[in-house]
Design an enzyme around this catalytic site. Structure first.
Site, PDB file in Angstrom:
ATOM      1  N   SER A   1      49.714  47.775  40.133  1.00  0.00           N
ATOM      2  CA  SER A   1      49.091  46.443  40.157  1.00  0.00           C
ATOM      3  C   SER A   1      50.049  45.287  39.881  1.00  0.00           C
ATOM      4  O   SER A   1      49.709  44.142  40.165  1.00  0.00           O
ATOM      5  CB  SER A   1      47.960  46.376  39.134  1.00  0.00           C
TER       6      SER A   1
ATOM      7  N   TYR B   1      49.112  48.687  51.665  1.00  0.00           N
ATOM      8  CA  TYR B   1      48.796  48.459  50.244  1.00  0.00           C
ATOM      9  C   TYR B   1      49.377  49.579  49.361  1.00  0.00           C
ATOM     10  O   TYR B   1      49.913  49.317  48.281  1.00  0.00           O
ATOM     11  CB  TYR B   1      47.276  48.368  50.078  1.00  0.00           C
TER      12      TYR B   1
ATOM     13  N   TYR C   1      43.853  43.311  33.285  1.00  0.00           N
ATOM     14  CA  TYR C   1      42.532  43.859  33.618  1.00  0.00           C
ATOM     15  C   TYR C   1      41.449  43.159  32.796  1.00  0.00           C
ATOM     16  O   TYR C   1      41.589  42.003  32.428  1.00  0.00           O
ATOM     17  CB  TYR C   1      42.501  45.385  33.423  1.00  0.00           C
TER      18      TYR C   1
ATOM     19  N   LYS D   1      50.737  43.068  42.688  1.00  0.00           N
ATOM     20  CA  LYS D   1      49.733  42.090  43.155  1.00  0.00           C
ATOM     21  C   LYS D   1      50.187  40.648  42.914  1.00  0.00           C
ATOM     22  O   LYS D   1      49.836  39.750  43.668  1.00  0.00           O
ATOM     23  CB  LYS D   1      48.389  42.333  42.454  1.00  0.00           C
TER      24      LYS D   1
ATOM     25  N   VAL E   1      48.805  50.587  36.596  1.00  0.00           N
ATOM     26  CA  VAL E   1      48.367  51.886  36.069  1.00  0.00           C
ATOM     27  C   VAL E   1      49.499  52.910  35.941  1.00  0.00           C
ATOM     28  O   VAL E   1      49.288  53.977  35.364  1.00  0.00           O
ATOM     29  CB  VAL E   1      47.209  52.508  36.897  1.00  0.00           C
TER      30      VAL E   1
END
Ligand code: GLU
Length: 311
Positions: free
Chosen positions: A67, A195, A247, A70, A265
């Site tokens: 993540s 992705y 998160y 991102k 993660v």
């Protein structure tokens, strides 16, 4: 201004203290390849604008960004498309939901994802990366990461990408949902391919701390003096790191640590202390929200001892 640890030995003490909580965490295994990580690992690099780096733990160990990528894809897409185009398709609000939740998409109208840090929003962002093929789009993203680290050797882990591609049922479901609502208009498989490669971009803590430093310095690499992204885009990214970077624990993290950060993660955390330094952490044992349990503890200790909160 409070000075942060100046020596590796000082930092090692904090790492030893934080390491105690790795026992309470668990390595992510919903992507089978990530399950191979050693839950006891914990390493950190802190990168200063003058090029100095303080480090502790095995900072050579590579991990995938997951993540954390991102934030980087968001910066690229904002440069590619402009803020109006991007935020017509993905929102700016935090969710209290887990990163891969589909729940809000169903209850909100329009079904636009709430922010670019949850999977639904990140998939929309990845969809917006410009290029004529998955290969070209991925290459553009990878080149941008290489520019941020100032290292053309940065690549991705094929095994992790493949492992996630095979098991991405929830992410496929998110893309199908977003296609139905005309937010995404490309085929599901190529987007999941792109992705999963994005999430599998691989580096070590030292490299990650360099990216954190570029964000901390408003988009400029202080070592080369090169502007890598406009100041406004660096600001938007850091704001998302504060509001949604950790998160559905971002609120608590803002209170206890107060450093714009993004976790993944795999156990990575990238921190950007505005105007001061970049942080890269790797600690694969996760808490129940998906954040590195010892990484968070380490940041809490550093923030409290050196008054690093921006608030
Ligand atoms: N590749 C992971 C996924 O989409 C990233 C999740 C994360 O690091 O939060 O499930």
């Amino acid at each position: 201004m409070w000075m942060l640890c100046q020596t590796n030995d000082e930092l090692k003490e904090f790492v030893m203290e934080a390491k105690k909580c790795t026992k309470k965490g668990k390595v992510a295994d919903y992507i089978p390849s990530l399950g191979k990580a050693n839950p006891e690992d914990l390493s950190i690099a802190i990168h200063y604008p003058n090029g100095n780096c303080v480090e502790a733990g095995d900072i050579e160990k590579k991990f995938t960004l997951q993540s954390i990528s991102k934030v980087i894809s968001l910066a690229l897409v904002l440069m590619d498309r402009g803020t109006d185009y991007v935020f017509e398709r993905v929102g700016m609000e935090p969710t209290g939901d887990p990163f891969n939740s589909i729940a809000k998409l169903e209850t909100m109208a329009p079904a636009k994802p709430l922010n670019p840090m949850i999977n639904a929003g990140a998939l929309v962002v990845t969809h917006m990366i410009k290029g004529n093929s998955v290969e070209e789009r991925f290459q553009r993203l990878l080149s941008f990461v290489q520019e941020l680290v100032n290292d053309t050797n940065i690549s991705f882990c094929e095994e992790v990408a493949r492992s996630e591609f095979k098991t991405s049922n929830l992410n496929r479901a998110l893309v199908y949902f977003l296609k139905q609502h005309n937010i995404i208009d490309e085929d599901v498989e190529p987007l999941i391919d792109l992705y999963t490669k994005q999430c599998a971009i691989e580096m070590n803590c030292y490299d990650l701390s360099k990216i954190g430093l570029v964000f901390a310095m408003d988009g400029v690499d202080p070592e080369t003096g090169k502007r890598i992204m406009p100041i406004d885009i660096a600001r938007i990214c850091k704001t998302f790191m504060v509001t949604c970077g950790m998160y559905n624990a971002s609120g608590e993290f803002a209170i206890k640590v107060g450093i714009p950060s993004k976790s993944g993660v795999s156990g990575g955390i990238m921190g950007a202390v505005p105007g001061r330094f970049g942080i890269g952490i790797f600690g694969p044992a996760l808490d129940d929200k998906g954040n590195s349990i010892a990484g968070i503890k380490l940041l809490e200790l550093l923030s409290q001892n050196y008054h690093l909160s921006m608030f």
